[in-house]
Design a protein around this motif. Structure first.
Motif: not given
Length: 330
Positions: A5-20, A45-56
């Motif tokens: 889960l990407c809750e804060n698009p500041t880079g790869v380190d911010a990704l968290v493996w979660k139960d959903l 790019l998308i997890v760094q907020n640098k991609y042209q598509i920025k999902p919610p």
């Protein structure tokens, strides 16, 4: 289900493996049990907020994946539970399950392995659209592929050869150049030992007997764009695929004029949305080419889905040859 889960698009380190909670498909959707998902440059790019598509936020990255349909939503008639599919939906792939639009799912024949299928759509659709549609590549023409040992680069080599072209592959190491030769490249340029601009231009001139390439396939950008364009043949077509080197180059506008050359933008996603029938015909042809052995993804390695951060680090080291694919336990 579980997901990165990407809750804060500041880079790869911010990704968290979660139960959903495992979601249920709505009308026009399917639930896919993911078997494999490939790692592409836009996924970085998308997890760094640098991609042209920025999902919610929050979102699950992973643009491209393959798996088994586990449930279908109302109105879905082209897919059924248990069917094998590949999908490029932009997000959702780095997980055990995801919801996908049924219209974006590519049904897979039994002989199409999940790992190959997860690495197939983005690179081959991009390269086929670029070379066959946008460049109108003809048999006997010469194609220069930059970044040739990467995912889109290796697919471009195979598609250009399937079209009867001569291929010059440019890559950053001798090992990568050898890989390019092994999948059909006729000549190679190591641009570490032939750096831009002058040595690189001389290598292109030598490889084309002074004529220059008819088509240049450029997913790299950066310092190689201008010397490559200056080397293009009369009536050449320069395909702008992407900018993995980082900087977006600026070309002097007199260069297309002097060479009678075309600067051609390639955006497969927009093509697929705007021309769905043409895209469907292209994907059908590519599936046939795979069955005939004309194209096959180059897989650098597979890694467990839980090791996604290590896979991102490997991709960032520019050591990847072909595609990296994450796999879930069987």
């Amino acid at each position: 289900m579980q997901a990165w889960l990407c809750e804060n698009p500041t880079g790869v380190d911010a990704l968290v493996w979660k139960d959903l909670p495992t979601p249920q498909p709505k009308a026009g959707e399917v639930l896919v049990e993911i078997k494999a998902a490939s790692l592409n440059f836009p996924d970085l790019l998308i997890v760094q907020n640098k991609y042209q598509i920025k999902p919610p936020l929050p979102f699950v990255p992973g643009s491209e994946y393959a798996g088994v349909v586990a449930a279908v939503g109302e109105g879905v008639t082209n897919l059924k539970v248990g069917q094998h599919v590949a999908c490029l939906s932009g997000t959702g792939g780095f997980a055990t399950h995801t919801i996908a639009p049924a219209a974006l799912c590519m049904p897979l024949p039994d002989a199409f392995p999940f790992v190959d299928a997860a690495a197939f759509i983005m690179i081959y659709a991009t390269s086929h659209h670029a070379l066959i549609d946008r460049a109108q590549l003809k048999a006997g023409e010469t194609v220069l592929v930059l970044g040739a040992a990467g995912g889109v680069g290796t697919s471009a080599i195979q598609i250009a050869k399937a079209a009867g072209a001569r291929v010059i592959a440019a890559a950053s190491t001798d090992e990568k150049c050898e890989l390019c030769k092994s999948i059909g490249a006729d000549a190679t340029i190591n641009y570490t030992t032939h750096p831009a601009p002058n040595a690189f231009r001389e290598a292109i001139k030598e490889a084309t007997s002074g004529k220059g390439p008819d088509v240049i396939y450029d997913p790299v950008g950066g310092d190689f764009a201008e010397p490559a364009f200056r080397s293009i043949a009369w009536r050449g077509r320069y395909l702008v695929i992407g900018f993995t080197a980082g900087p977006i180059p600026s070309l002097p506008m007199n260069l297309p004029l002097l060479k009678g050359a075309s600067l051609v933008g390639v955006f497969w996603g927009a093509f697929a949305r705007n021309e769905p029938k043409a895209n469907a015909a292209m994907m059908n042809e590519l599936a046939q080419w795979y069955a005939q052995g004309k194209v096959k993804p180059v897989i650098d390695r597979t890694m467990p889905m839980a090791e996604l951060k290590a896979a991102y680090a490997h991709m960032g080291s520019r050591g990847v040859k072909g595609k990296l694919v994450m796999v879930n336990p069987v």
